[in-house]
Design an enzyme around this catalytic site. Structure first.
Site, short mmCIF file in Angstrom:
data_model
loop_
_atom_site.label_atom_id
_atom_site.label_comp_id
_atom_site.label_asym_id
_atom_site.label_seq_id
_atom_site.Cartn_x
_atom_site.Cartn_y
_atom_site.Cartn_z
CG HIS A 1 3.49 4.74 9.16
ND1 HIS A 1 3.83 3.96 8.56
CD2 HIS A 1 4.43 5.83 8.00
CE1 HIS A 1 3.45 4.40 7.15
NE2 HIS A 1 4.29 5.56 6.91
NE ARG B 1 -1.09 2.31 2.60
CZ ARG B 1 -0.68 3.74 3.14
NH1 ARG B 1 -0.14 4.71 2.50
NH2 ARG B 1 0.07 3.18 4.33
CG ASP B 2 3.00 4.48 2.76
OD1 ASP B 2 3.06 5.38 2.07
OD2 ASP B 2 3.67 4.82 4.13
CB CYS C 1 2.55 10.42 1.27
SG CYS C 1 0.73 11.25 1.38
CG ASN D 1 6.98 3.62 4.20
OD1 ASN D 1 6.63 3.69 3.48
ND2 ASN D 1 6.04 4.03 5.39
P1 HMG Z 1 -13.74 14.34 -1.60
O1 HMG Z 1 -13.13 14.63 -3.14
O2 HMG Z 1 -12.95 15.60 -0.58
O3 HMG Z 1 -14.48 13.82 -1.03
O4 HMG Z 1 -12.04 13.22 -0.95
P2 HMG Z 1 -15.99 13.18 -1.79
O5 HMG Z 1 -16.67 13.05 -0.51
O6 HMG Z 1 -16.10 15.48 -1.97
O7 HMG Z 1 -16.19 13.21 -3.33
C1 HMG Z 1 -15.51 13.17 -4.29
C2 HMG Z 1 -15.26 12.27 -5.50
O8 HMG Z 1 -14.32 11.18 -4.95
C3 HMG Z 1 -17.15 11.29 -5.43
O9 HMG Z 1 -16.46 11.16 -7.06
C4 HMG Z 1 -16.62 10.50 -4.54
O10 HMG Z 1 -17.60 9.10 -5.34
C5 HMG Z 1 -15.28 10.02 -4.91
P3 HMG Z 1 -17.00 11.63 -8.36
O11 HMG Z 1 -18.27 11.84 -8.14
O12 HMG Z 1 -16.19 13.03 -8.75
O13 HMG Z 1 -16.75 10.70 -9.73
N1 HMG Z 1 -15.01 9.60 -3.70
C6 HMG Z 1 -14.12 8.02 -3.09
N2 HMG Z 1 -13.85 6.95 -4.22
C7 HMG Z 1 -12.82 6.24 -4.03
N3 HMG Z 1 -12.90 5.17 -2.18
C8 HMG Z 1 -12.93 6.92 -1.50
C9 HMG Z 1 -13.90 7.34 -2.27
N4 HMG Z 1 -14.32 9.09 -0.96
C10 HMG Z 1 -14.88 9.81 -2.37
N5 HMG Z 1 -13.22 6.63 -0.16
C11 HMG Z 1 -10.61 11.37 -0.58
C12 HMG Z 1 -12.07 12.61 -0.11
C13 HMG Z 1 -10.50 10.94 1.02
C14 HMG Z 1 -11.65 10.27 -0.91
C15 HMG Z 1 -9.89 12.03 -1.61
O14 HMG Z 1 -9.25 13.34 -0.76
C16 HMG Z 1 -8.99 10.56 -1.65
O15 HMG Z 1 -8.92 9.75 -2.46
N6 HMG Z 1 -7.19 11.13 -0.96
C17 HMG Z 1 -6.35 10.61 -0.80
C18 HMG Z 1 -5.55 10.48 -0.19
C19 HMG Z 1 -4.36 8.90 -0.03
O16 HMG Z 1 -4.48 7.89 -0.12
N7 HMG Z 1 -2.98 9.37 0.97
C20 HMG Z 1 -2.42 8.30 0.34
C21 HMG Z 1 -2.44 8.40 1.82
S1 HMG Z 1 -2.00 8.25 3.70
C22 HMG Z 1 -0.26 8.04 3.99
O17 HMG Z 1 0.11 7.30 2.80
C23 HMG Z 1 -0.14 8.74 5.21
C24 HMG Z 1 0.35 6.85 5.79
O18 HMG Z 1 1.31 5.90 5.74
C25 HMG Z 1 1.28 7.28 7.08
C26 HMG Z 1 2.32 8.41 6.84
O19 HMG Z 1 3.37 8.53 5.60
O20 HMG Z 1 1.69 9.94 7.37
C27 HMG Z 1 -0.58 6.62 6.07
MG MG Z 2 3.57 6.41 5.22
#
Ligand code: HMG
Ligand code: MG
Length: 307
Positions: A206, A14-15, A239, A248
């Site tokens: 993490h 995933r990450d 990210c 990581n």
């Molecule tokens: P949004 O635009 O605010 O959501 O996104 P919305 O509710 O306004 O919906 C907009 C559109 O997104 C709609 O589709 C929804 O259907 C769709 P449209 O009508 O435009 O075609 N939607 C979704 N589709 C699939 N799955 C969902 C979903 N929710 C809404 N769950 C959202 C909010 C969070 C979904 C968006 O901002 C997003 O996907 N962000 C990506 C975040 C991400 O994956 N980041 C990387 C992971 S975090 C990380 O790596 C850090 C970590 O490792 C720890 C660290 O290292 O710090 C964990």
């Molecule tokens: Mg991470």
């Protein structure tokens, strides 16, 4: 205070892969998970149920989960930022889900498109729904040691999110150094804030290795008794919303450290290097792991190619 046993949560699928520009085939992701479980990893973060427009690499989430030959005793987890993601994940029967917030407002906006407060309100029904089905919920707190947009992040800011996660019933919190700027004493200060609200067994670290501090930071957490860490095979990762942040800490490097300290983590290093070698071959580069490269350098060429 050092634990006798440590759990490594493998986040490579995933990450690790979420940041790859080139599409990685679902069958390769599945093969990676199979190799990781064969190496002894018992907690594997497989994919995320986020918007495919935001993170196209994770669009095959259900396909990857459907293709797994699940092993007894292995816990497969997925990221679910909101109810829509949780509901999409449910048919794949994840054993654990991860909600992911941030200690910095700016990062919360960039990563999940809402404020910290709104993110908690989005997580609340996810936690309730998961608990109703007996699914464990981990909470990741990104940018706990620094933010690419805000800069410094204080332990107070970390504790604020820890408290909010606790209030909505999140079972476990992960203190995440998204951009890898933390150093041991600062990491301990952030961890101590998490430990004010969660027991040792429900706090994890993490660490991204951008500035080469990840192993030192793991060691600093071990000194506090923390016994769970997210790591990523071959040091994959980053990210999409943290420019310049590298992978990581490599699982291989963490395993080598733990073995040297006499701490059991249940992982067979040689088989783990096979997994690292496999996915690095798929991506067309060498593992970002000192340990993998050292082990591979000693293997006969034919054996390395076969892995
Ligand atoms: P949004 O635009 O605010 O959501 O996104 P919305 O509710 O306004 O919906 C907009 C559109 O997104 C709609 O589709 C929804 O259907 C769709 P449209 O009508 O435009 O075609 N939607 C979704 N589709 C699939 N799955 C969902 C979903 N929710 C809404 N769950 C959202 C909010 C969070 C979904 C968006 O901002 C997003 O996907 N962000 C990506 C975040 C991400 O994956 N980041 C990387 C992971 S975090 C990380 O790596 C850090 C970590 O490792 C720890 C660290 O290292 O710090 C964990
Ligand atoms: Mg991470």
């Amino acid at each position: 205070m050092m634990p006798n046993r440590v759990t490594l949560v493998e986040v490579g699928p995933r990450d690790g892969l979420q940041n790859e520009k080139q599409p990685v085939a679902a069958r390769d992701k599945i093969e990676l998970v199979h190799r990781l479980q064969a190496a002894g990893l018992r907690e594997i973060e497989v994919t995320s149920f986020v918007s495919p427009k935001w993170v196209p690499q994770m669009a095959d989430n259900s396909e990857v989960l459907a293709g797994l030959q699940r092993r007894e005793g292995v816990r497969y987890s997925v990221l679910t930022p909101n109810l829509q993601g949780y509901e999409a994940a449910l048919p794949s029967q994840p054993a654990e889900i991860v909600v992911f917030g941030a200690a910095s407002e700016a990062f919360s906006q960039r990563n999940i498109n809402c404020s910290i407060e709104v993110s908690i309100e989005r997580f609340r029904p996810v936690v309730e729904a998961a608990h109703a089905r007996g699914i464990k919920v981990r909470g990741a707190i990104s940018c706990a040691l620094g933010c690419p947009y805000q800069g410094e992040v204080s332990p107070d800011e970390v504790e604020r999110v820890v408290r909010l996660m606790k209030d909505i019933g999140v079972d476990h919190v992960g203190v995440a150094d998204t951009i890898g700027v933390g150093t041991p004493r600062r990491v301990q200060a952030a961890m101590e804030r998490a430990l004010r609200h969660y027991p040792l067994a429900e706090v994890s670290g993490h660490f991204h290795d951008t500035y080469g501090q990840a192993l030192a930071n793991i060691y600093a957490c071990l000194e506090l008794g923390v016994s769970s860490f997210d790591t990523s095979v071959a040091g994959l990762g980053g990210c999409p919303y943290a420019k310049g942040a590298t992978g990581n800490v490599a699982t291989e490097d963490a395993v080598f450290l733990l073995q040297g300290l006499g701490i059991d983590c249940g992982v067979d290093l040689d088989r783990l290097v096979d997994a690292a070698s496999f996915i690095s071959g798929v991506l067309g580069r060498k593992p970002v792991s000192r340990v993998s490269n050292a082990v591979l350098a000693k293997r006969p060429a034919a054996q390395t190619e076969a892995a």
